[in-house]
Design a protein around this motif. Structure first.
Motif, PDB file in Angstrom:
ATOM      1  N   LEU A   1     108.559 -71.808 -95.827  1.00  0.00           N
ATOM      2  CA  LEU A   1     109.654 -72.883 -95.786  1.00  0.00           C
ATOM      3  C   LEU A   1     110.981 -72.425 -95.365  1.00  0.00           C
ATOM      4  O   LEU A   1     111.645 -73.310 -94.861  1.00  0.00           O
TER       5      LEU A   1
ATOM      6  N   LEU B   1      99.058 -76.127-101.334  1.00  0.00           N
ATOM      7  CA  LEU B   1      99.840 -76.083-102.397  1.00  0.00           C
ATOM      8  C   LEU B   1      98.701 -76.975-103.644  1.00  0.00           C
ATOM      9  O   LEU B   1      98.677 -76.555-104.725  1.00  0.00           O
ATOM     10  N   ASP B   2      98.251 -77.925-102.965  1.00  0.00           N
ATOM     11  CA  ASP B   2      97.221 -78.504-103.777  1.00  0.00           C
ATOM     12  C   ASP B   2      95.833 -78.045-104.071  1.00  0.00           C
ATOM     13  O   ASP B   2      94.805 -78.644-104.786  1.00  0.00           O
TER      14      ASP B   2
ATOM     15  N   LYS C   1      96.790 -68.789 -98.114  1.00  0.00           N
ATOM     16  CA  LYS C   1      97.403 -69.268 -96.913  1.00  0.00           C
ATOM     17  C   LYS C   1      98.886 -69.488 -96.699  1.00  0.00           C
ATOM     18  O   LYS C   1      99.393 -69.748 -95.930  1.00  0.00           O
ATOM     19  N   TYR C   2      99.376 -69.548 -98.006  1.00  0.00           N
ATOM     20  CA  TYR C   2     100.694 -70.071 -98.395  1.00  0.00           C
ATOM     21  C   TYR C   2     101.688 -69.105 -98.700  1.00  0.00           C
ATOM     22  O   TYR C   2     101.348 -68.096 -99.398  1.00  0.00           O
TER      23      TYR C   2
ATOM     24  N   TYR D   1      95.686 -71.369-101.432  1.00  0.00           N
ATOM     25  CA  TYR D   1      97.000 -70.583-102.065  1.00  0.00           C
ATOM     26  C   TYR D   1      97.034 -69.443-101.214  1.00  0.00           C
ATOM     27  O   TYR D   1      98.102 -69.209-100.574  1.00  0.00           O
TER      28      TYR D   1
ATOM     29  N   LEU E   1     101.117 -78.014 -95.407  1.00  0.00           N
ATOM     30  CA  LEU E   1     101.426 -77.062 -96.498  1.00  0.00           C
ATOM     31  C   LEU E   1     101.437 -77.710 -97.963  1.00  0.00           C
ATOM     32  O   LEU E   1     101.069 -76.826 -98.729  1.00  0.00           O
ATOM     33  N   LEU E   2     101.562 -78.922 -98.102  1.00  0.00           N
ATOM     34  CA  LEU E   2     101.245 -79.553 -99.511  1.00  0.00           C
ATOM     35  C   LEU E   2      99.685 -79.498 -99.604  1.00  0.00           C
ATOM     36  O   LEU E   2      99.466 -78.920-101.052  1.00  0.00           O
TER      37      LEU E   2
ATOM     38  N   ARG F   1     104.327 -80.742 -93.069  1.00  0.00           N
ATOM     39  CA  ARG F   1     104.597 -80.847 -94.382  1.00  0.00           C
ATOM     40  C   ARG F   1     103.201 -81.189 -95.068  1.00  0.00           C
ATOM     41  O   ARG F   1     102.935 -80.504 -96.321  1.00  0.00           O
TER      42      ARG F   1
END
Lengths: 281, 281
Positions: free
Chosen positions: B203, B189-190, B197-198, B195, B185-186, B182
């Motif tokens: 999810l 996003l931060d 890599k996301y 980005y 992943l956050l 988590r």
């Protein structure tokens, strides 16, 4: 890149007029050169990662193809280790071209080359390349003169295609003197840890030194294009060779104006999903 | 390698009983761990070069295959960059396995894997691997249960074949906690530089965390063989993960007892040829 001191001038190529032991554009000594190459590392790695990210996250086809050519012992492997070794190996694809196999010979000379092209986002490196098909092929008469003639044009067209598809083609000829080659071959014979790098056949190529020089001159002249120019890298000094190729690679990446790919998803929504999921767990 | 603290014990696998944030076999802190990994570099590079030399100069088939498996964000890419990045990129072949293509699906699951095997003398790295075919394939029911069953045996046979042909198969499962995932992943996003890599699909896999854990446990248990054992690497601390994989890779190379290939030519005769040729020039 056109302003780089190693950019080959247009017109007739006279390799004898280009010094092999000079350090154009650099006035420091060996230790300065090594430090300067090392200092390029972080920016090289950052730009390579941006390129890789672009290839992964967008539909962009951009990529870099570094072509390394040079006589035996000119240091294609060493250059690779010291410059390309500065970036994340995940984003690099190295292809070494040896004598073509029977299957490869049954195809056009560019067949195996196309198969080895880097994917979008990668830095591809050719340790020898399609240029062998106009170098050793010319010297050893492995193809008819008309076929060699055809190949120069085929190479230019092929490279234009690559460039139009978003590839930056960076061509470097590692330029050494015949004396330097002798020293390096002797060093391989003097050190049992280097025997594996020596092949008796190397002396046969060496015996044709002048023919190779001539073949290189024609090849450079015929394939020195606006879209894919040649750089002649004085390579008697290993540290300068490494620094110069590192700088050329950096300039190529800088010229691509690489950003970070924007999110193709709703960042806040994803964050909310992630936090909500954990709250409910 | 059997003495290594990360070597998975035989028998039933309970991943919940293996801590994700421990540093087994290492009592130092982060800075010590980083320094220790860096200090492995020269020996790793030396042994990798010997392996490469052997592959080039002899008929040996020996090579190393490092298999990296783990949930999203477990750090397969980071491990690669920091450990495999310590050796000459020329001797490394990295293969990333994504969802199979239509062509790949039309073949047995090992077809694309075999095509990606490293050549003799190389250190091959699989970033994800044939294990996806018993992990995501099991969780998402991409294959019938009997087919998944068949695959465990097929994998063991395949790996035995590799080992018998001279491949050292080093399998590492990068083991992280759900909380660590988590956070990572956050973090993606931060940070706009992350980005790329996301992927929102991450999810969906995360929602099946327990199913993946169960699939991993079965896979590890069924494919933990004498010839190709598993290592479970606590990976909540990136520096420990990198150090541990670096140490495992070093142990694998040390275990190969790598020398330098002897000359397959007459050293003195070659030296004489080289000197004579220059005398007559």
């Amino acid at each position: 890149m056109t302003a780089h001191p190693l950019h080959l001038p247009s017109g007739t190529v006279d390799l004898d007029a280009i010094p092999t032991d000079a350090t154009p554009g650099f006035s420091g000594k060996k230790s300065d050169g090594k430090a300067q190459l090392f200092a390029l590392g972080p920016e090289l790695a950052d730009l390579q990662e941006r390129l890789f990210a672009e290839g992964r996250a967008t539909g962009s086809h951009r990529r870099v193809l570094l072509v390394l050519q040079g006589m035996d012992t000119s240091g294609k492997g060493g250059t690779l280790k010291h410059t390309v070794g500065l970036v994340d190996p995940q984003g690099v694809r190295i292809s070494s071209f040896k004598a073509p196999t029977k299957e490869e010979l049954a195809h056009d000379f560019l067949w195996r080359i196309r198969k080895a092209l880097p994917q979008a986002g990668y830095v591809g490196v050719f340790d020898r390349s399609h240029y062998e098909d106009v170098l050793i092929a010319r010297v050893n008469e492995l193809a008819a003169p008309e076929e060699i003639e055809r190949r120069y044009d085929a190479i230019n067209e092929f490279e234009r295609e690559l460039v139009e598809d978003g590839t930056v083609v960076l061509k470097c000829m590692l330029h050494i003197s015949k004396d330097t080659q002798r020293e390096r071959l002797l060093a391989r014979l003097d050190n049992p840890e280097k025997y594996w790098k020596y092949e008796p056949g190397d002396l046969d190529s060496r015996a044709r030194w002048d023919d190779y020089r001539a073949a290189y001159a024609v090849a450079l002249e015929r394939t020195h294009t606006e879209h894919a120019p040649w750089h002649v890298v004085p390579s008697d000094r290993k540290w300068f060779r490494n620094l110069a190729v590192g700088q050329l690679l950096l300039a190529a990446l800088r010229g691509m104006d690489l950003g970070w790919p924007p999110a193709d998803f709703d960042v806040d929504a994803e964050r909310a999903r992630l936090l909500a999921e954990d709250a409910s767990a």
